[in-house]
Design a protein around this motif. Structure first.
Motif, PDB file in Angstrom:
ATOM      1  N   LEU A  61      20.981  24.779 -61.118  1.00  0.00           N
ATOM      2  CA  LEU A  61      19.581  24.476 -60.819  1.00  0.00           C
ATOM      3  C   LEU A  61      18.577  25.431 -61.472  1.00  0.00           C
ATOM      4  O   LEU A  61      17.592  24.964 -62.063  1.00  0.00           O
TER       5      LEU A  61
ATOM      6  N   ARG B 131      16.590  18.543 -64.306  1.00  0.00           N
ATOM      7  CA  ARG B 131      16.331  18.951 -62.922  1.00  0.00           C
ATOM      8  C   ARG B 131      16.671  17.818 -61.977  1.00  0.00           C
ATOM      9  O   ARG B 131      17.291  18.030 -60.937  1.00  0.00           O
TER      10      ARG B 131
ATOM     11  N   SER C 174      19.455  17.849 -59.026  1.00  0.00           N
ATOM     12  CA  SER C 174      18.975  17.622 -57.653  1.00  0.00           C
ATOM     13  C   SER C 174      19.690  16.440 -57.011  1.00  0.00           C
ATOM     14  O   SER C 174      20.044  16.481 -55.823  1.00  0.00           O
TER      15      SER C 174
END
Length: 309
Positions: free
Chosen positions: A283, A295, A299
């Motif tokens: 991350l 990202r 996620s």
């Protein structure tokens, strides 16, 4: 210069590429590689005055204009890149590399149909001049857009045709690249066994020629296709190797890709704790990248891991 570049000797490559331009000022390939070399040295701004100075000479003007277009594309300045490509095409209608650049600008700007038109024009120019190697590169780019548009069988045929031309010229590094592209199109079609075989060939060439950057990409692609094939332990092994190599060559983007493949394989294996740990590792790297898709991918994998706990 190419040998030094792919071996990671960018200072040596810069000198050799500049010598190449001096000896063959009408060959566009060293101009492109010069931009690449300065980028690898972290001195991208340093190449602009060199190329700009070449505009004053009749011997180097058109190719220098092409080089400035390549530089603008590296900087994501699509307006400047388009203007430079169009000037180079206007200066020499038979300048195939300028049309390759023009197609790249259109494709980056989300105009795949215009990119196809420019690349098909480039392919015809290279074919007419008997330049099989550059014709193969044009075919490779045409195939990439057809894959992007979902014309997968057409793309596979074009990649295969490009590969045949490159094998005829003996260009191993070009074969390495097209094999990787062909493999991903085959994977999209569900031909996973053929895809893995093509990736294995590409990986062998990358190691043979010492191209560690491409080796890292192919290891990442092998992890991805192995996940599709349900070979999760192999996918993790390939991901781990890709991450180690990405750290060696200092490529955060490839490191994130490798970690994400590793997390995906662990999720499919029913190991959400391990997947979550890998995501936490990825991350901060993904947050530092310009493209938000990385990202989002990390996620999403984290969310899936939390749901599986």
């Amino acid at each position: 210069g190419e040998t030094a570049y792919f071996a990671g000797d960018y200072t040596g490559a810069r000198q050799l590429v500049l010598q190449s331009i001096e000896q063959a000022p009408g060959d566009p390939r060293p101009y492109y590689r010069l931009v690449d070399t300065y980028q690898k040295l972290g001195q991208l701004d340093g190449v602009e005055p060199i190329l700009a100075s070449m505009l004053a000479s009749e011997r180097t003007r058109v190719c220098a204009q092409y080089g400035l277009g390549c530089l603008a594309l590296k900087r994501q300045d699509l307006t400047a890149a388009l203007a430079a490509a169009e000037r180079a095409v206007a200066a020499d209608r038979h300048f195939g590399h300028a049309r390759l650049l023009l197609g790249s600008v259109h494709n980056r700007a989300g105009r795949p149909r215009q990119a196809l038109k420019a690349w098909e024009q480039a392919r015809k120019i290279f074919h007419a001049s008997g330049d099989a190697g550059d014709e193969a590169w044009a075919l490779n780019r045409i195939a990439l857009v057809h894959r992007q548009l979902g014309a997968l069988r057409e793309a596979c045929l074009e990649f295969t045709a490009a590969l045949a031309l490159q094998r005829a010229t003996g260009d191993r590094q070009a074969q390495m690249v097209v094999l990787g592209n062909l493999a991903l199109a085959q994977a999209d079609l569900g031909d996973l066994e053929q895809s893995l075989a093509a990736l294995a060939q590409s990986l062998a060439i990358a190691r043979e020629v010492g191209d560690r950057e491409h080796e890292c990409w192919i290891l990442t692609d092998l992890a991805y296709v192995n996940v599709l094939a349900g070979q999760y332990h192999r996918a993790i092994a390939c991901s781990d190797s890709a991450v180690v190599l990405a750290r060696t060559i200092d490529s955060p983007l490839d490191e994130v890709s490798g970690l994400l493949n590793c997390a995906t394989a662990n999720l499919d294996l029913g190991n959400p704790i391990r997947a979550l740990a890998v995501c936490h590792e990825a991350l901060p790297l993904a947050n530092a990248l310009a493209d938000p898709r990385h990202r989002a991918g990390v996620s999403l994998a984290m969310a899936e891991a939390y749901l599986d706990l």
